[in-house]
Write a protein that holds these residues in place. Structure first.
Motif, PDB file in Angstrom:
ATOM      1  N   THR A  80       7.367   2.098   5.937  1.00 37.47           N
ATOM      2  CA  THR A  80       7.877   2.140   4.564  1.00 37.47           C
ATOM      3  C   THR A  80       7.886   3.567   4.041  1.00 37.47           C
ATOM      4  O   THR A  80       8.880   4.026   3.455  1.00 37.47           O
ATOM      5  N   THR A  81       6.784   4.291   4.262  1.00 41.77           N
ATOM      6  CA  THR A  81       6.710   5.674   3.789  1.00 41.77           C
ATOM      7  C   THR A  81       7.722   6.563   4.495  1.00 41.77           C
ATOM      8  O   THR A  81       8.401   7.383   3.864  1.00 41.77           O
ATOM      9  N   SER A 100       0.831  -1.209   0.000  1.00 41.60           N
ATOM     10  CA  SER A 100       0.000   0.000   0.000  1.00 41.60           C
ATOM     11  C   SER A 100       0.862   1.253   0.000  1.00 41.60           C
ATOM     12  O   SER A 100       0.588   2.222  -0.717  1.00 41.60           O
ATOM     13  N   SER A 101       1.919   1.231   0.800  1.00 38.27           N
ATOM     14  CA  SER A 101       2.819   2.375   0.849  1.00 38.27           C
ATOM     15  C   SER A 101       3.534   2.583  -0.482  1.00 38.27           C
ATOM     16  O   SER A 101       3.647   3.713  -0.977  1.00 38.27           O
ATOM     17  N   ALA A 119       0.353   4.785   5.775  1.00 38.54           N
ATOM     18  CA  ALA A 119       1.332   5.354   4.850  1.00 38.54           C
ATOM     19  C   ALA A 119       1.071   6.842   4.612  1.00 38.54           C
ATOM     20  O   ALA A 119       2.010   7.639   4.529  1.00 38.54           O
ATOM     21  N   GLY A 121       3.012  -0.008   6.509  1.00 34.37           N
ATOM     22  CA  GLY A 121       2.822   1.069   5.539  1.00 34.37           C
ATOM     23  C   GLY A 121       3.445   2.371   5.998  1.00 34.37           C
ATOM     24  O   GLY A 121       4.112   3.071   5.223  1.00 34.37           O
ATOM     25  N   ALA A 122       3.260   2.691   7.283  1.00 32.32           N
ATOM     26  CA  ALA A 122       3.825   3.927   7.822  1.00 32.32           C
ATOM     27  C   ALA A 122       5.349   3.897   7.802  1.00 32.32           C
ATOM     28  O   ALA A 122       6.000   4.867   7.392  1.00 32.32           O
ATOM     29  N   ASN A 162      -5.769   0.386  -3.400  1.00 28.11           N
ATOM     30  CA  ASN A 162      -5.127  -0.616  -2.543  1.00 28.11           C
ATOM     31  C   ASN A 162      -6.128  -1.636  -2.010  1.00 28.11           C
ATOM     32  O   ASN A 162      -5.809  -2.826  -1.881  1.00 28.11           O
ATOM     33  N   GLY A 169      -3.206  -0.036   5.950  1.00 26.68           N
ATOM     34  CA  GLY A 169      -1.886   0.174   5.361  1.00 26.68           C
ATOM     35  C   GLY A 169      -1.779   1.495   4.638  1.00 26.68           C
ATOM     36  O   GLY A 169      -0.765   2.204   4.747  1.00 26.68           O
ATOM     37  N   THR A 170      -2.836   1.869   3.911  1.00 29.11           N
ATOM     38  CA  THR A 170      -2.808   3.130   3.164  1.00 29.11           C
ATOM     39  C   THR A 170      -2.875   4.324   4.093  1.00 29.11           C
ATOM     40  O   THR A 170      -2.143   5.312   3.913  1.00 29.11           O
ATOM     41  N   GLY A 224       1.978   8.578   7.955  1.00 32.40           N
ATOM     42  CA  GLY A 224       3.290   8.264   8.495  1.00 32.40           C
ATOM     43  C   GLY A 224       3.257   7.697   9.890  1.00 32.40           C
ATOM     44  O   GLY A 224       4.261   7.689  10.600  1.00 32.40           O
ATOM     45  N   LEU A 280       3.463   5.839  -2.840  1.00 32.38           N
ATOM     46  CA  LEU A 280       4.683   6.557  -3.183  1.00 32.38           C
ATOM     47  C   LEU A 280       4.889   6.623  -4.694  1.00 32.38           C
ATOM     48  O   LEU A 280       5.325   7.649  -5.230  1.00 32.38           O
TER      49      LEU A 280
END
Length: 420
Positions: free
Chosen positions: A198-199, A22-23, A157, A195-196, A126, A153-154, A160, A27
């Protein structure tokens, strides 16, 4: 290990994959939109010798963006999904054939300066992907689990942090479930955390704006907080009530190309009136606004807030694909700065946080999201107790009133949404 723990373990790996995926999709689409934005607003105007912030360029680019998105909605299979005015942040999965058109539409809208954020369409993309792939890999898993994982997840992301996802899902999980809340949130929190993280590791996003630290609380701030949040909610409710009327007016045009081209033209005129700060989703623009607060008097701040709110309504009703949270936050920032400009004893951090709270309560009708976002933007825990108090009169004002949403009736027609 208890039976409850054994039941949760199989979802850890899927949740991690959904969160990271999702991240990465967020991105990727954001990167493409940023590159196209640079081309439209920097490279091309420099090449032809005009200013990218001139009124003519703003009107031209936004009108062209409307025309292109209209063609995408009209001609690409799936029509970029349902009417965005009928969709919230978390909805049932869309068919996969819709996703290419939806992705194109959101990229063009973001790059073209439309006053909408990426949250709604990217969450929808997503959710559709997680549901389709997840049901193939684990067909016995309830569909709602994949929706929750992708949504979490989104949202993680986007903000954050997984906290935002937990707060939003705690309001949207309405189906009967005997499990404790933390058991229900376990897998979504794993997805939100993945997700957070990764972003944050890749893009280092931040919502924080540059305002003086709040030194309170003081007794007088309690009244200020309640007045500002309620006044901001009242201003945003004007947009909520205008929403179905604008939607109906654009629908009368029939063809999506005509609807979106006219909508883009109106957005261009509004952008020319309000200036470049009223364009785009509003995240970077609100940081620029607060960093140069001394350059804006009360009249200018009122103009920025009104133009951005009108632009949000037009963009969301004429057919552009996007979310309403980011531009609504910009409106709250401008109104909070206006409160400080009118009454200089109101601390800027308090005024901005309470105004964001009021605007989001009116436009999203999600209490936890509104409180969280208001606190995160000013990044000052000292305002949190006052925000909890300020939410009460603002919520009394907005609860039970129409939502900023168009609902379909049993015949498939659309009508103004009402609070549930």
């Amino acid at each position: 290990m208890t039976p409850q723990a054994r039941a949760l373990l199989p979802f850890v790996l899927p949740a991690l994959l959904v969160g990271v995926g999702s991240s990465l999709i967020l991105l990727l689409l954001s990167l493409v939109a940023e590159r196209l934005q640079d081309l439209l607003w920097d490279t091309l105007p420099d090449a032809v010798g005009v200013s990218g912030t001139s009124a003519g360029w703003i009107v031209g680019v936004l009108t062209a963006a409307g025309f292109v998105v209209g063609l995408i909605v009209w001609k690409i299979p799936g029509h970029a999904g349902p009417d965005p005015a009928t969709l919230g942040l978390v909805d049932p999965p869309l068919p996969v054939r819709v996703l290419p058109g939806l992705a194109l539409a959101v990229v063009v809208g973001l790059a073209g300066g439309v006053s909408l954020g990426p949250e709604n369409p990217i969450t929808a993309i997503n959710i559709a992907l997680a549901y389709t792939l997840g049901m193939q890999a684990m067909p016995r898993t309830p569909a709602a689990e994949w929706v929750a994982l992708a949504a979490a997840g989104t949202i993680g992301a986007l903000f954050g942090t997984p906290v935002a996802a937990a707060l939003i899902l705690s309001e949207t999980m309405v189906a009967p479930d005997p499990r404790p809340l933390w058991d229900r949130l376990f897998a979504p929190l794993v997805a939100a955390g993945a997700g957070a993280l990764t972003t944050v590791l890749i893009a280092h996003p931040t919502f924080q704006i540059d305002v003086p630290a709040y030194t309170g609380p003081h007794w007088g701030d309690v009244l200020s907080a309640m007045v500002i949040s309620t006044a901001a909610a009242a201003v945003a409710l004007c947009a909520v009530y205008a929403f179905p009327h604008l939607h109906r007016a654009f629908r009368q045009l029939g063809n999506p190309v005509l609807m979106l081209t006219v909508g883009g033209l109106v957005l261009g005129v509004l952008g020319a009136l309000g200036g470049h700060l009223t364009l785009f989703k509003g995240l970077e623009e609100m940081k620029e606004l607060t960093a140069h607060a001394a350059d804006h008097d009360a009249g200018d701040l009122l103009l920025l807030a009104v133009v951005k709110l009108l632009a949000l309504c037009v963009a969301a009703t004429c057919g552009f694909r996007g979310g309403r949270i980011f531009p609504a936050v910009f409106v709250g920032v401008a109104l909070g700065m206006l409160a400080h400009a009118l009454v200089d004893s109101v601390p800027p951090a308090l005024g901005i946080a309470c105004a964001i709270l009021g605007v989001l309560l009116a436009t999203t009708r999600q209490g936890w999201l509104s409180l969280f976002t208001a606190a995160v933007v000013v990044m000052d825990l000292a305002v949190l107790p006052l925000l909890c108090v300020a939410a009460l009169p603002a919520w009394l004002l907005v609860t039970g009133r129409p939502e900023m949403l168009i609902e379909k009736d049993d015949s498939g027609a659309v009508e103004a949404g009402h609070a549930q």
